[in-house]
Design an enzyme around this catalytic site. Structure first.
Site, PDB file in Angstrom:
ATOM      1  N   GLU A  56       0.822  -1.209   0.000  1.00 18.23           N
ATOM      2  CA  GLU A  56       0.000   0.000   0.000  1.00 18.23           C
ATOM      3  C   GLU A  56       0.855   1.258   0.000  1.00 18.23           C
ATOM      4  O   GLU A  56       0.544   2.231  -0.694  1.00 18.23           O
ATOM      5  CB  GLU A  56      -0.951   0.011   1.202  1.00 18.23           C
ATOM      6  CG  GLU A  56      -2.076  -1.008   1.127  1.00 18.23           C
ATOM      7  CD  GLU A  56      -2.973  -0.828  -0.088  1.00 18.23           C
ATOM      8  OE1 GLU A  56      -2.936   0.251  -0.721  1.00 18.23           O
ATOM      9  OE2 GLU A  56      -3.703  -1.769  -0.417  1.00 18.23           O
TER      10      GLU A  56
ATOM     11  N   ASP B  82      -9.684   5.730  -2.409  1.00 16.31           N
ATOM     12  CA  ASP B  82      -8.484   6.154  -3.129  1.00 16.31           C
ATOM     13  C   ASP B  82      -8.922   6.762  -4.464  1.00 16.31           C
ATOM     14  O   ASP B  82     -10.113   6.953  -4.695  1.00 16.31           O
ATOM     15  CB  ASP B  82      -7.546   4.964  -3.345  1.00 16.31           C
ATOM     16  CG  ASP B  82      -8.035   4.080  -4.468  1.00 16.31           C
ATOM     17  OD1 ASP B  82      -9.268   3.961  -4.616  1.00 16.31           O
ATOM     18  OD2 ASP B  82      -7.215   3.520  -5.206  1.00 16.31           O
TER      19      ASP B  82
ATOM     20  N   TYR C  63      -6.222   6.876   3.766  1.00 12.34           N
ATOM     21  CA  TYR C  63      -6.432   5.785   2.814  1.00 12.34           C
ATOM     22  C   TYR C  63      -5.747   4.497   3.258  1.00 12.34           C
ATOM     23  O   TYR C  63      -6.366   3.429   3.334  1.00 12.34           O
ATOM     24  CB  TYR C  63      -5.940   6.155   1.395  1.00 12.34           C
ATOM     25  CG  TYR C  63      -5.726   4.901   0.596  1.00 12.34           C
ATOM     26  CD1 TYR C  63      -6.823   4.202   0.101  1.00 12.34           C
ATOM     27  CD2 TYR C  63      -4.461   4.331   0.456  1.00 12.34           C
ATOM     28  CE1 TYR C  63      -6.661   2.985  -0.542  1.00 12.34           C
ATOM     29  CE2 TYR C  63      -4.282   3.126  -0.172  1.00 12.34           C
ATOM     30  CZ  TYR C  63      -5.384   2.456  -0.682  1.00 12.34           C
ATOM     31  OH  TYR C  63      -5.219   1.248  -1.287  1.00 12.34           O
TER      32      TYR C  63
END
Length: 362
Positions: A50, A151, A133
């Site tokens: 991520e 996102d 996020y």
DNA sequence: AACACGTGGGG
DNA sequence: TCCCCAAGTGT
């Protein structure tokens, strides 16, 4: 044809069915058949991917993800890593604050959390480099939490699904509410990943493949307007041009003079060749002061490089010196090992301009 | 809120 | 060539 009402139950069912069949197989992901059996991805893998994926394409991330796992198989390994080695491994991926925060975060997890990632959005968001996020994504994907993951992909999907007229970024809070309402208690991680896959492969910025979309019958943008016009965004500013000079010195042993940039700001903590500041000034004349030492400097062309908020035109100078001159703060690095240094792309370009064979294999 | 912060690929 | 932009965060 009217646009049918979309309930949360319908949305989850439609999307997860689509995802089961059309999901992307990615190195950091647990595939739907496994996920449905309760298998969750390793939080370390989810976090690492991520962070790498922030503003960065899947294609670019894959090789770096593999490399990082090879070098540092666990978060404890990364926490114990030398910062310089982390910067070297990250070189070329961009947004280098991510790499600086990456090791800080690993250290926090190892030292303050006993080597386990926090399993709540709130706990995750307190970690360096983990924002709204990423915290929601890790919570949903690695810990099966029902968090609203928003996102750029999800923003695009939601803005079209509901024909959101408010421009970004002002529209984000409302969109998060909409995502929150749609996110199911069962398979929230797959739901989040499915939304992102949908945005990446079907609900694309240009020429979306609406006929293949599971929300095809439910999309307000498709039925009332042109989906491609969403999301509406605030106008962007134009990029100013900055100028500068870079100095590439080569000694008689084929080593190049390098130094380390300050830890903060642009390319913070990365390696560079000496140079001037980069400013709007149209002169290479101040460059005299930026020379690392006296040498027969010769101009060897210019390179251009585009950063997020400005465009750089760099005049490159080269000098061959008889031996490695002592110079404060830097070091002489053999051309053969330049590829292992923490050189950002712009610096590789400058060196390649002065030494065309520098980064060629063999 | 607005801006700083990289890079490479696609249309 | 040029423009857009890709799983955002920190200040």
């Amino acid at each position: 044809m009217t646009c049918e009402t979309l309930t949360a139950e319908d949305a989850a069912a439609l999307l997860l069915t689509w995802y089961d069949r059309h999901h992307r197989d990615l190195p950091w992901r647990v595939s739907p058949p496994m996920a449905r059996q309760g298998v969750v991805a390793d939080p370390y893998h989810v976090w690492l991917s991520e962070v790498m994926l922030q503003q960065t394409t899947v294609q670019a991330v894959k090789a770096y993800f593999d490399k990082f796992l090879r070098l540092w198989p666990t978060v404890e390994d990364l926490a114990a890593a030398d910062s310089e080695d982390v910067m070297k491994a990250w070189a070329g991926l961009g947004y280098y604050a991510r790499a600086r925060n990456l090791r800080k975060c690993a250290e926090a997890v190892a030292r303050e959390h006993g080597g386990r990632f926090p399993d709540t959005e709130e706990g995750l968001k307190a970690l360096p480099g983990v924002g709204a996020y990423t915290a929601a994504a890790i919570a949903a994907i690695a810990f099966n939490r029902r968090s609203a993951v928003l996102d750029g992909n999800v923003e695009r999907v939601i803005s079209r699904l509901y024909a959101v007229e408010t421009p970004l970024p002002a529209a984000k809070a409302g969109m998060r509410q909409l995502v929150s309402r749609l996110t199911p208690a069962d398979r929230p991680g797959d739901f989040a990943q499915a939304m992102m896959d949908l945005g990446a492969t079907i609900c694309t910025p240009k020429r979306p493949a609406c006929t293949l979309c599971p929300f095809h019958m439910k999309c307000m943008a498709l039925h009332s307007a042109d989906p491609e016009t969403f999301p509406i965004k605030a106008a962007k500013k134009e990029k100013p041009v900055r100028l500068g000079a870079a100095f590439v010195a080569i000694d008689n042993a084929d080593a190049v003079y390098l130094r380390k940039r300050p830890d903060t700001g642009l390319l913070g903590g990365m390696t560079e060749v000496p140079g001037t500041d980069w400013s709007a000034r149209r002169d290479g004349e101040t460059s005299v002061d930026a020379r690392p030492f006296a040498a027969p400097w010769e101009p060897c062309g210019t390179i251009a490089h585009v950063f997020t908020h400005f465009e750089l035109r760099l005049s490159v100078y080269r000098a061959n010196v008889a031996e490695a001159l002592p110079a404060a703060g830097g070091w002489w690095e053999p051309i053969a090992t330049l590829n292992m240094q923490a050189l950002p792309t712009v610096m590789k370009k400058a060196i390649a301009q002065a030494i065309p064979h520098a980064f060629k294999p063999g």
